[in-house]
Scaffold this active site. Structure first.
Site, PDB file in Angstrom:
ATOM      1  N   CYS A  59     -26.336  -1.384  10.028  1.00  0.00           N
ATOM      2  CA  CYS A  59     -25.185  -1.594  10.885  1.00  0.00           C
ATOM      3  C   CYS A  59     -24.729  -0.410  11.074  1.00  0.00           C
ATOM      4  O   CYS A  59     -23.872   0.126   9.569  1.00  0.00           O
ATOM      5  CB  CYS A  59     -24.580  -3.003  11.637  1.00  0.00           C
ATOM      6  SG  CYS A  59     -22.382  -2.424  12.471  1.00  0.00           S
ATOM      7  N   CYS A  79     -16.416  -3.547  14.990  1.00  0.00           N
ATOM      8  CA  CYS A  79     -18.081  -4.016  14.219  1.00  0.00           C
ATOM      9  C   CYS A  79     -17.876  -5.466  14.487  1.00  0.00           C
ATOM     10  O   CYS A  79     -17.170  -6.268  14.842  1.00  0.00           O
ATOM     11  CB  CYS A  79     -16.729  -4.246  12.569  1.00  0.00           C
ATOM     12  SG  CYS A  79     -17.651  -5.149  11.146  1.00  0.00           S
ATOM     13  N   CYS A 118     -22.573  -4.758   5.368  1.00  0.00           N
ATOM     14  CA  CYS A 118     -22.994  -4.357   6.843  1.00  0.00           C
ATOM     15  C   CYS A 118     -23.956  -3.980   6.963  1.00  0.00           C
ATOM     16  O   CYS A 118     -24.085  -3.628   7.722  1.00  0.00           O
ATOM     17  CB  CYS A 118     -22.028  -2.216   5.987  1.00  0.00           C
ATOM     18  SG  CYS A 118     -20.356  -2.376   6.024  1.00  0.00           S
ATOM     19  N   CYS A 175      -9.196  11.948  11.339  1.00  0.00           N
ATOM     20  CA  CYS A 175      -8.839  11.062  11.585  1.00  0.00           C
ATOM     21  C   CYS A 175      -7.646  10.637  13.132  1.00  0.00           C
ATOM     22  O   CYS A 175      -7.072  11.180  11.736  1.00  0.00           O
ATOM     23  CB  CYS A 175      -8.680  10.027   9.781  1.00  0.00           C
ATOM     24  SG  CYS A 175      -7.941   8.024  10.529  1.00  0.00           S
ATOM     25  N   CYS A 183     -13.227   2.197  14.606  1.00  0.00           N
ATOM     26  CA  CYS A 183     -13.375   1.609  13.876  1.00  0.00           C
ATOM     27  C   CYS A 183     -13.763   0.174  13.201  1.00  0.00           C
ATOM     28  O   CYS A 183     -14.834  -0.402  13.110  1.00  0.00           O
ATOM     29  CB  CYS A 183     -13.677   3.136  12.821  1.00  0.00           C
ATOM     30  SG  CYS A 183     -12.139   2.760  11.501  1.00  0.00           S
ATOM     31  N   CYS A 207     -16.171   6.157  16.060  1.00  0.00           N
ATOM     32  CA  CYS A 207     -15.048   7.184  15.977  1.00  0.00           C
ATOM     33  C   CYS A 207     -14.765   8.513  17.159  1.00  0.00           C
ATOM     34  O   CYS A 207     -15.513   9.640  17.068  1.00  0.00           O
ATOM     35  CB  CYS A 207     -15.487   7.506  14.008  1.00  0.00           C
ATOM     36  SG  CYS A 207     -13.846   8.487  14.018  1.00  0.00           S
ATOM     37  N   CYS A 242     -19.899   0.773  13.518  1.00  0.00           N
ATOM     38  CA  CYS A 242     -18.215   2.206  13.577  1.00  0.00           C
ATOM     39  C   CYS A 242     -18.255   2.912  12.987  1.00  0.00           C
ATOM     40  O   CYS A 242     -16.712   4.107  13.621  1.00  0.00           O
ATOM     41  CB  CYS A 242     -17.755   1.618  12.335  1.00  0.00           C
ATOM     42  SG  CYS A 242     -18.285   1.888  10.940  1.00  0.00           S
ATOM     43  N   ASP A 264       0.593  -1.237   0.124  1.00  0.00           N
ATOM     44  CA  ASP A 264       0.259   0.377   0.355  1.00  0.00           C
ATOM     45  C   ASP A 264       1.002   1.367   0.363  1.00  0.00           C
ATOM     46  O   ASP A 264       0.318   2.790   0.060  1.00  0.00           O
ATOM     47  CB  ASP A 264      -1.344  -0.333   1.241  1.00  0.00           C
ATOM     48  CG  ASP A 264      -0.090   0.162   2.152  1.00  0.00           C
ATOM     49  OD1 ASP A 264       0.860   0.693   2.795  1.00  0.00           O
ATOM     50  OD2 ASP A 264      -1.561   0.143   3.834  1.00  0.00           O
ATOM     51  N   CYS A 271      -5.222   4.051  15.055  1.00  0.00           N
ATOM     52  CA  CYS A 271      -6.157   4.305  16.219  1.00  0.00           C
ATOM     53  C   CYS A 271      -7.600   2.847  15.089  1.00  0.00           C
ATOM     54  O   CYS A 271      -7.702   3.029  14.491  1.00  0.00           O
ATOM     55  CB  CYS A 271      -7.462   5.073  15.943  1.00  0.00           C
ATOM     56  SG  CYS A 271      -8.613   5.284  16.355  1.00  0.00           S
TER      57      CYS A 271
END
Length: 344
Positions: free
Chosen positions: A190, A247, A187, A213, A243, A197, A193, A133, A240
């Protein structure tokens, strides 16, 4: 009938330690580039100027490499085996994101990708390119197209088998492989997440404003934080997980079997007083082979001082006072702020 080459690739991927290997077209159109352009156009990338300068290259896999026809998407489980969020209750200790507690996954995955890519090239006779990435390739949309999971409302990849805890790597190939079925978002209604935050960094489901963020602020942002976010970071000093960890899909996740991704004892709830005392050499020694090392001592100690200011622990005042004369102005600013928050 010729044996499906994907069987060989999946076997080799498993032997190299990858937990999942799936295939997607790298040449078909997609909308991910448009979503990224909107994100950057709204300024939600913050100070990450490289996202703007590489926008055209990120727009589609063939923008990176016009010969790309297939994407082999690999996943490596880094599940912690437990809910890490209760650690946040200890305000005199620092909280590092789960992914940063072991060895740097970029190095680990890239080496294995190169090995696998060489085997694929030898098998197919077609060119390949390897991506983790740090390269301008949108691996999460490719992972969803390949069926590894879907981008949840928090914009991270979410897997039915591994929850939120999956590192990604991609091999682009000039060879054509039959694609796997894509995954669809699961999802439902729901919003766990989004609700979790601390800084309300999601303007809407499936959208992120990186400027709010804590992962961006603790890792990518170099200057003094806006004061509105300093109290909200709590004891989070690198990344962090809120989130991710809340889940419900994590109930299917398992602990990582990769020893190099296991948390180092020194990086689970490290004492803030010890971290504030790190000079550059000690910082580099503590975070050798860790992704934390790339942000440098000054940015890290800045984060530690914000956590000290949030600790409510007056015994940490000497740790902040010792940094009032630090050579770095951002560290000095953070030390002054921390002291303003602690009772003498």
């Amino acid at each position: 009938m010729a044996r499906d080459p994907r069987i060989f690739i999946r076997d080799r991927a498993s032997a190299l330690g990858f937990d999942v290997c799936r295939f997607a077209s790298a040449s078909e159109p997609w909308s991910a580039g448009e979503r990224l352009a909107y994100f950057v156009g709204e300024g939600r990338h913050g100070d990450m100027g490289w996202m703007e300068t590489t926008l055209e290259r990120r727009a589609h896999p063939t923008s990176m490499w016009d010969e790309a026809r297939s994407a082999i998407v690999l996943g490596l489980n880094y599940g912690p085996g437990h809910d890490p969020l209760p650690e946040l209750a200890d305000r005199s200790a620092g909280y590092l994101s789960v992914y940063a507690r072991g060895d740097d996954y970029h190095v680990l995955i890239k080496g294995r990708l190169k090995t696998l890519a060489g085997q694929i090239a030898a098998r197919t006779g077609e060119a390949v390119k390897v991506f983790v990435d740090t390269a301008p390739l949108m691996e999460k949309p490719l992972a969803q197209r390949a069926g590894l999971g879907w981008q949840g409302k928090h914009t991270n990849l979410l897997s039915r088998e591994h929850g939120n805890w999956l590192f990604l790597g991609v091999i682009l190939s000039a060879a054509e492989f039959e694609p796997d079925e894509p995954e669809t978002a699961r999802c439902g209604t729901c919003t766990a997440c989004l609700d979790a935050c601390p800084t309300r960094a999601f303007p809407a489901p499936f959208q992120l404003d990186a400027r709010r963020c804590l992962s961006y602020l603790t890792i990518e942002f170099a200057g003094p934080w806006p004061k509105e976010f300093r109290t909200l970071t709590g004891s989070r000093i690198y990344g962090c997980d809120d989130c991710l960890a809340v889940c419900p899909w994590n109930k299917f996740a398992a602990e990582s079997r990769e020893s190099r991704l296991q948390a180092r004892e020194a990086l689970v709830s490290p004492r803030l007083a010890d971290l504030a005392a790190l000079d550059d050499a000690a910082f580099r020694a503590l975070f050798a082979k860790s992704p934390v090392k790339r942000i440098g001592r000054d940015r890290f100690v800045r984060n530690v001082l914000y956590a000290i200011g949030n600790s409510g622990d007056a015994a940490l005042r000497p740790s902040a006072e010792a940094l009032l004369d630090d050579p770095d102005p951002v560290v000095r600013d953070a030390a002054e702020w921390a002291l303003s928050r602690l009772s003498p």
